[in-house]
Write an enzyme that holds these catalytic residues in place. Structure first.
Site, PDB file in Angstrom:
ATOM      1  CG  HIS A   1       3.561   3.728   8.599  1.00  8.81           C
ATOM      2  ND1 HIS A   1       3.725   4.622   7.557  1.00  8.81           N
ATOM      3  CD2 HIS A   1       3.114   2.575   8.023  1.00  8.81           C
ATOM      4  CE1 HIS A   1       3.396   4.028   6.419  1.00  8.81           C
ATOM      5  NE2 HIS A   1       3.020   2.796   6.678  1.00  8.81           N
TER       6      HIS A   1
ATOM      7  NE  ARG B   1      -1.550  -2.312   2.725  1.00  9.92           N
ATOM      8  CZ  ARG B   1      -1.606  -3.588   2.308  1.00  9.92           C
ATOM      9  NH1 ARG B   1      -2.634  -4.010   1.659  1.00  9.92           N
ATOM     10  NH2 ARG B   1      -0.618  -4.429   2.589  1.00  9.92           N
ATOM     11  CB  THR B   2       3.465   2.577   2.276  1.00 13.10           C
ATOM     12  OG1 THR B   2       2.752   2.039   3.382  1.00 13.10           O
ATOM     13  CG2 THR B   2       4.001   3.945   2.627  1.00 13.10           C
TER      14      THR B   2
ATOM     15  CE  LYS C   1      26.760  -3.621  -7.226  1.00  8.64           C
ATOM     16  NZ  LYS C   1      26.964  -2.450  -8.084  1.00  8.64           N
TER      17      LYS C   1
ATOM     18  NE  ARG D   1       7.205   0.566   4.979  1.00  7.89           N
ATOM     19  CZ  ARG D   1       5.987   0.031   4.842  1.00  7.89           C
ATOM     20  NH1 ARG D   1       5.870  -1.244   4.508  1.00  7.89           N
ATOM     21  NH2 ARG D   1       4.903   0.749   5.041  1.00  7.89           N
TER      22      ARG D   1
HETATM   23  N1   CP Z   1      -0.154  -0.091   5.876  1.00  2.83           N
HETATM   24  C1   CP Z   1       1.030  -0.364   5.305  1.00  2.83           C
HETATM   25  O1   CP Z   1       2.056   0.217   5.662  1.00  2.83           O
HETATM   26  O2   CP Z   1       0.973  -1.296   4.316  1.00  2.83           O
HETATM   27  P1   CP Z   1       2.217  -1.764   3.446  1.00  2.83           P
HETATM   28  O3   CP Z   1       3.187  -2.450   4.389  1.00  2.83           O
HETATM   29  O4   CP Z   1       1.658  -2.692   2.415  1.00  2.83           O
HETATM   30  O5   CP Z   1       2.850  -0.535   2.850  1.00  2.83           O
END
Ligand code: CP
Length: 318
Positions: free
Chosen positions: A142, A64-65, A93, A114
């Site tokens: 998040h 999603r993100t 590497k 991320r």
């Molecule tokens: N909600 C969320 O962070 O989903 P993803 O891990 O799929 O990005």
């Protein structure tokens, strides 16, 4: 709106690392901007990121993100480049996070990161000249997920103040829970935290929010008494990948399942949310009920992230 009536965009060229850096006024400004950007015609919207590039770096999996940021940037007329499989980049590497960020900073106008370590986004934001958006840092935060969660609640319930919200599941490792609590601390809400004792909330991480108006109650069971009080039930996945000992995960997996039996005991209009991915903690059998809003929540993710990108990339987007 006349220019003098327009609220100032404080987010132009700014990093988005922690939701703690955002006041209630800031959040409401972002929610209003999300409404306005969503209402634009496609050709108007496509002016907001025209000629600009989003660079994403995902050291952990995402559906999603990453895709919603990419889709949001495309809707603004911009493009995206990035790394989502470290094996196909020089991370494999041994290239450092610092050098990877410096390089992405040369090729893009905004970076979305991320990373599995707490503090990674703050560190990266200090290195990058362009704005950096935290798309998940360890089990710490998040922030854009929490913003879209709050926006979803607002759209569904027309308010946040006065609501009673249950958060169930892995409260120890689930980073979305912490960002959500920091965001909710701006509102007058009752929070019920439900988890097995081994996955209870990290007290040191919510020290500040407990001093605010928000009231927090902790439980081990999602019992009928709690269910009848909830306006929103926010369900989270047990974060298998963050357990130091796999046997500990085996002990708690499958502890909670929200299904039609759960809904029968809850308020008729309870909204069931989940940042997703979901495992067995929400039964597929409730997906088509009016209570299940987790796909709507994921859809709002694209809208809210489009507004955030418009705000960090433009001094006066809308
Ligand atoms: N909600 C969320 O962070 O989903 P993803 O891990 O799929 O990005």
């Amino acid at each position: 709106m006349k220019p003098r009536d327009m609220p100032t965009n404080h987010f132009f060229n700014q990093d988005i690392v922690s939701i703690k850096d955002f006041s209630r006024q800031d959040l409401e400004f972002i929610f209003g901007c999300t409404d306005r950007v969503s209402a634009l015609r496609p050709n108007e919207k496509a002016e907001l990121g025209k000629g600009r590039t989003l660079g994403y770096i995902f050291y952990e999996p995402s559906t999603r993100t990453r895709m919603s940021f990419e889709a949001a940037m495309a809707s603004l007329g911009g493009s995206s480049i990035g790394i989502f499989d470290s094996k196909s980049s020089s991370v494999e590497k041994g290239e450092s996070l610092a050098d990877t960020i410096r390089i992405m900073d040369l090729y893009s106008d905004v970076i979305v990161l991320r990373h599995p370590l707490d503090g990674s986004s703050r560190f990266a934001a200090e290195l990058s000249k362009n704005p950096l958006i935290n798309a998940g840092s360890g089990s710490e935060e998040h922030p854009t997920q929490a913003m879209l969660d709050l926006y979803t609640i607002l759209k569904e319930k027309n308010k946040i103040d006065g609501l009673t919200i249950g958060i169930v599941g892995d409260l120890k490792y689930g980073r979305t829970v912490y960002s959500l609590l920091y965001g909710l601390a701006n509102y007058n809400v009752n929070i019920h935290l439900i988890s097995p004792p081994t996955l209870s909330i990290r007290k040191e991480s919510i020290y500040d929010v407990e001093k605010k108006e928000m009231k927090i109650f902790e439980h081990e069971e999602l019992d009928d008494n709690i269910l009848t009080k909830l306006d929103v039930l926010y369900v989270t996945r047990i974060q298998k990948e963050r357990f130091p000992d796999p046997q500990e995960y085996e002990k708690v997996k499958g502890t909670y399942t929200v299904d039609s039996n759960t809904l029968r005991k809850a308020k008729p209009d309870v909204s069931v949310m989940h940042p997703m991915p979901r495992m067995q903690e929400i039964s597929h059998s409730i997906d088509n009920t009016k209570n299940a809003i987790y796909f709507k929540q994921a859809a709002f993710g694209k809208e809210l992230r489009a507004a955030l990108l418009a705000l960090v990339l433009n001094e006066n987007p809308i």
